[in-house]
Design a protein around this motif. Sequence first.
Motif, PDB file in Angstrom:
ATOM      1  N   GLN A   5       0.871  -1.274  -0.029  1.00  0.00           N
ATOM      2  CA  GLN A   5      -0.016  -0.187  -0.128  1.00  0.00           C
ATOM      3  C   GLN A   5       0.821   1.319   0.162  1.00  0.00           C
ATOM      4  O   GLN A   5       0.742   2.146  -0.945  1.00  0.00           O
ATOM      5  CB  GLN A   5      -0.904   0.117   1.174  1.00  0.00           C
ATOM      6  CG  GLN A   5      -2.134  -0.946   1.097  1.00  0.00           C
ATOM      7  CD  GLN A   5      -3.095  -1.009   0.260  1.00  0.00           C
ATOM      8  OE1 GLN A   5      -3.158  -0.166  -0.479  1.00  0.00           O
ATOM      9  NE2 GLN A   5      -4.049  -1.853   0.239  1.00  0.00           N
ATOM     10  N   ALA A  51       2.394   1.830  -3.326  1.00  0.00           N
ATOM     11  CA  ALA A  51       1.726   2.276  -4.376  1.00  0.00           C
ATOM     12  C   ALA A  51       1.517   3.784  -4.294  1.00  0.00           C
ATOM     13  O   ALA A  51       1.383   4.411  -5.435  1.00  0.00           O
ATOM     14  CB  ALA A  51       0.429   1.483  -4.276  1.00  0.00           C
ATOM     15  N   PRO A  79      -3.286  -1.759  -5.618  1.00  0.00           N
ATOM     16  CA  PRO A  79      -1.925  -1.452  -5.394  1.00  0.00           C
ATOM     17  C   PRO A  79      -0.400  -1.812  -6.030  1.00  0.00           C
ATOM     18  O   PRO A  79       0.248  -1.208  -6.071  1.00  0.00           O
ATOM     19  CB  PRO A  79      -1.806  -1.608  -3.856  1.00  0.00           C
ATOM     20  CG  PRO A  79      -3.023  -2.388  -3.425  1.00  0.00           C
ATOM     21  CD  PRO A  79      -3.980  -2.226  -4.659  1.00  0.00           C
ATOM     22  N   ARG A 136      -0.489  -2.789  -9.111  1.00  0.00           N
ATOM     23  CA  ARG A 136      -0.173  -2.123 -10.485  1.00  0.00           C
ATOM     24  C   ARG A 136       0.094  -0.682 -10.312  1.00  0.00           C
ATOM     25  O   ARG A 136       1.110  -0.334 -11.010  1.00  0.00           O
ATOM     26  CB  ARG A 136      -1.622  -1.882 -10.872  1.00  0.00           C
ATOM     27  CG  ARG A 136      -1.908  -1.475 -12.609  1.00  0.00           C
ATOM     28  CD  ARG A 136      -3.182  -0.972 -12.950  1.00  0.00           C
ATOM     29  NE  ARG A 136      -3.858   0.119 -12.143  1.00  0.00           N
ATOM     30  CZ  ARG A 136      -3.512   0.999 -12.398  1.00  0.00           C
ATOM     31  NH1 ARG A 136      -2.632   1.749 -13.170  1.00  0.00           N
ATOM     32  NH2 ARG A 136      -4.209   2.276 -11.581  1.00  0.00           N
ATOM     33  N   GLN A 137      -0.062   0.264  -9.418  1.00  0.00           N
ATOM     34  CA  GLN A 137       0.344   1.277  -9.048  1.00  0.00           C
ATOM     35  C   GLN A 137       1.970   1.312  -8.452  1.00  0.00           C
ATOM     36  O   GLN A 137       2.671   2.334  -9.014  1.00  0.00           O
ATOM     37  CB  GLN A 137      -0.513   2.108  -7.913  1.00  0.00           C
ATOM     38  CG  GLN A 137      -1.648   2.531  -8.277  1.00  0.00           C
ATOM     39  CD  GLN A 137      -2.596   3.002  -7.338  1.00  0.00           C
ATOM     40  OE1 GLN A 137      -2.091   3.148  -5.909  1.00  0.00           O
ATOM     41  NE2 GLN A 137      -3.862   3.094  -7.371  1.00  0.00           N
ATOM     42  N   ALA A 138       2.093   0.348  -7.781  1.00  0.00           N
ATOM     43  CA  ALA A 138       3.623   0.090  -7.186  1.00  0.00           C
ATOM     44  C   ALA A 138       4.458  -0.379  -8.578  1.00  0.00           C
ATOM     45  O   ALA A 138       5.600   0.148  -8.681  1.00  0.00           O
ATOM     46  CB  ALA A 138       3.948  -0.892  -6.296  1.00  0.00           C
ATOM     47  N   CYS A 155      11.084  -0.995  -5.869  1.00  0.00           N
ATOM     48  CA  CYS A 155       9.739  -0.171  -6.226  1.00  0.00           C
ATOM     49  C   CYS A 155       9.797   1.381  -5.892  1.00  0.00           C
ATOM     50  O   CYS A 155       8.851   1.821  -6.026  1.00  0.00           O
ATOM     51  CB  CYS A 155       8.562  -0.951  -5.297  1.00  0.00           C
ATOM     52  SG  CYS A 155       8.266  -2.685  -5.622  1.00  0.00           S
TER      53      CYS A 155
END
Length: 353
Positions: free
Chosen positions: A250, A253, A304, A306-308, A352
């Motif tokens: 989380q 992300a 999350p 996908r965003q990370a 990341c």
Amino acid sequence: MSLPRFYPWQEELAATWLGPEQRQRFAHAWLIHGLAGIGKVEFARAAAASLLCEAPEGAMACGRCPACTWYASGNHPDFRRVRPEAVALAEGEAEAGDMEEESAAADEKKAGKRAPSREIRIEQIRAIETWANTGTHRGGLRVVVLYPAESLNTISANGLLKILEEPPPQTVFLLVSDAPDRLLPTLVSRCRRLPLPTPAAGQALQWLGEQGVEPAADWLAAAGGAPLAAQRLAARGDTPCPAWLGQLVQPLAAGKAPDVGTLTESLEKVAAAEWIDALQRLFTDLTLAAHGAASRYYPSLAEPVRQAAARARPAQLAETARWLSRQRGLATHPLNAKLFVHAALQRVVLSCQ
Ligand SMILES: [Zn+2]
């Protein structure tokens, strides 16, 4: 104790493989391989029961003859299981059929003399050689089920190779492995290969439902489609997607730093194999997301992840995935648990950002 049975997704293969015609010219050594957690050892044990049964019904052991009765009680004199001490201990000392040598090892372990071996040792292979060169007790076959074959060390693998090069009469070796590429190639070349199928999702979900595993689909995804692995994960009582993975992903992300200190504290008590597996699965999902594909293991973290993944550099994701895979391959970890968890989490976070 009851006789081991084939799982539903194994029955068709078992019926062909152990059918009356096949048995006439059954190979003396088989390498049974496939994805971890699909029931390969159970398949081999059910096959051993069938091979030893004195009145088999097609591929299945009858469950009534003397051989079946002995097998079910763990006392069949023409059957041996070979596995590392650590595996034997984990499977339960109460279980019958252990070799005396293994019990002795367990006693030593209880006395605190040494940690149980994670390898199949040469002494175990020598014991099999002696046993296989005496007459069979029932005049039928002798069966050895050896697992996991990748736990043979160089010496014991060569010892087994020597046996298979001059196979003892009426003896069938069933070697079970998740990772046949890690076996001695000359040993593999002495075995017929039998790849076991991963069940179709519908069949796996039905079986998990019958075992009372819920939510079956999430657990099956978390285990990469392997139903027994899903059942084991579920039995540990966490959620299909461990809470700590969410706490890790989380913040990533959102472009923030996760609380590595707190995460380390909660993970240092978890078995390394378990959290490394989870991180490896996360990295598969991150890599899939970086290529615009759907999550395979943790659909509940898809957004999350996908965003990370959008913030990560693909080369670094790949590098950390390789590092995790190397760590997973090590039987023992040199650092203390806390340092090791901390180092791993920092690598994940760095890859990341
Ligand atoms: Zn029988």
